[in-house]
Design an enzyme around this catalytic site. Sequence first.
Site, mmCIF file in Angstrom:
data_model
loop_
_atom_site.group_PDB
_atom_site.id
_atom_site.type_symbol
_atom_site.label_atom_id
_atom_site.label_comp_id
_atom_site.label_asym_id
_atom_site.label_seq_id
_atom_site.Cartn_x
_atom_site.Cartn_y
_atom_site.Cartn_z
ATOM 1 N N LYS A 1 19.757 23.990 18.685
ATOM 2 C CA LYS A 1 18.705 24.573 17.960
ATOM 3 C C LYS A 1 18.117 23.764 17.107
ATOM 4 C CE LYS A 1 20.551 29.297 18.655
ATOM 5 N NZ LYS A 1 21.117 30.636 18.006
ATOM 6 N N LYS B 1 19.933 27.529 30.218
ATOM 7 C CA LYS B 1 20.473 29.010 30.548
ATOM 8 C C LYS B 1 19.381 29.776 30.109
ATOM 9 C CE LYS B 1 22.112 30.386 25.786
ATOM 10 N NZ LYS B 1 23.036 30.861 25.060
ATOM 11 N N LYS C 1 16.584 34.600 25.540
ATOM 12 C CA LYS C 1 15.523 35.190 25.337
ATOM 13 C C LYS C 1 14.375 34.586 24.113
ATOM 14 C CE LYS C 1 18.946 38.456 22.922
ATOM 15 N NZ LYS C 1 19.738 37.421 21.836
HETATM 16 P P1 AMP Z 1 22.402 35.879 22.228
HETATM 17 O O1 AMP Z 1 21.344 36.103 23.121
HETATM 18 O O2 AMP Z 1 22.710 33.966 22.074
HETATM 19 O O3 AMP Z 1 22.555 36.461 20.962
HETATM 20 O O4 AMP Z 1 23.739 35.869 23.051
HETATM 21 C C1 AMP Z 1 24.619 37.117 22.994
HETATM 22 C C2 AMP Z 1 25.696 37.165 23.990
HETATM 23 O O5 AMP Z 1 24.914 37.037 25.495
HETATM 24 C C3 AMP Z 1 26.565 36.161 23.901
HETATM 25 O O6 AMP Z 1 27.933 36.763 24.236
HETATM 26 C C4 AMP Z 1 26.040 35.074 24.838
HETATM 27 O O7 AMP Z 1 27.132 34.210 25.228
HETATM 28 C C5 AMP Z 1 25.627 35.665 26.010
HETATM 29 N N1 AMP Z 1 24.421 35.013 26.686
HETATM 30 C C6 AMP Z 1 23.207 34.672 26.240
HETATM 31 N N2 AMP Z 1 22.596 34.113 27.286
HETATM 32 C C7 AMP Z 1 23.435 34.119 28.266
HETATM 33 C C8 AMP Z 1 23.334 33.407 29.727
HETATM 34 N N3 AMP Z 1 22.109 32.858 29.974
HETATM 35 N N4 AMP Z 1 24.228 33.689 30.400
HETATM 36 C C9 AMP Z 1 25.331 34.175 30.026
HETATM 37 N N5 AMP Z 1 25.573 34.671 28.870
HETATM 38 C C10 AMP Z 1 24.636 34.844 27.909
#
Ligand code: AMP
Length: 335
Positions: A113, A196, A199
């Site tokens: 990041k 990955k 958002k």
């Molecule tokens: P975040 O969007 O980083 O706040 O992630 C929120 C949750 O979604 C966390 O448990 C992440 O590990 C999961 N997550 C985010 N992006 C992915 C992805 N591309 N594939 C699987 N899990 C994800």
Amino acid sequence: MSQPRIFSGIQPSGIPTLGNYLGAIRNWVTLQDSHECIWCVVDLHAITVWQEPAALARQTREMAAVLLACGLDPVKHVLFAQSHVRAHAQLAWIFNCVARLGWLNRMTQFKDKAGKDREAASAGLYVYPNLMAADILAYHATRVPVGDDQRQHLELANDIAQKFNHDYGVAFFPPIEPLILGPAARVMSLRDGTRKMSKSDPSDQSRINLNDDADTIALKIRRAKTDPEPLPGSEAGLANRPEARNLVGIYAALAGVAPGAVLAEHEGMGFGAFKPKLAEVLVSVLGPIARETERLLADPGQIDAALRTGAGRAAAIADPIVAEAERLVGFLPAG
Ligand code: AMP
Ligand code: TRP
């Protein structure tokens, strides 16, 4: 017998993606049957990178709406916004003084990041994992469902809990067990099968958002990067084909079957034919969620009220635990 306590958090940094749904939210819904669950929209974590204030407020509410639309239960369980419960920041400060710089320096998410210009990253981004440890341990939660990208942060949380217990000669914070669930623990970008789905990716074409309508989903899947080869008959045939593997993995996760079963059924099919089938499955799962989210967002006051109720219940659990941690550290009683 009381059920094991779960804590998990999700950042309000945009509409959740299919990756969030398959990697996290969908599993959370299921876990509600067998656990006492605390679900948190982590706005304190969000501001470790710049957020427009109006956008942050809107996205926090939108995230709560999506979580409710996906089936999180704010009555049997707890759903709230992190900034509403002071205990998180209070315990995080103590953990800033427990965690070692050497530990934080190993965190791959910070390196990702912060990018090349590390000097310009916020101090908050650096201590992000300490706040995450505080989120969980303020509730003495022992199980944490996350996508596999968060595994390293949970190891750090365990290191912090152990060092606290050791330094203060107590067995106060319990060990945390990561729950890395689901066939699609990692959903990849539609534009690049080695990154990955996120958002925060600048390209909206790289992801499926949980509020995308049917046409948008079909278009994004049609444009998704693939290779010219047809689908193989087994998973071994997906080696070195990250985009193909990703689309098959998404289909499998949505259909609730193993990738091998998807391949057995579609062997020899080209992506021209497979993609519309994938879009159809996506629309059937995500359509109802998008409609319910929209219905909830029509009454923002009600979402805010639900979050405030959740915060009250969260604080009732966390405040005594954090007060005890403060006593162990040697702070005089506050009240
Ligand atoms: P975040 O969007 O980083 O706040 O992630 C929120 C949750 O979604 C966390 O448990 C992440 O590990 C999961 N997550 C985010 N992006 C992915 C992805 N591309 N594939 C699987 N899990 C994800
Ligand atoms: N860091 C997590 C993510 O980006 C979100 C998060 C914050 C979290 N606090 C947490 C997840 C506590 C689990 C437990 O996905």
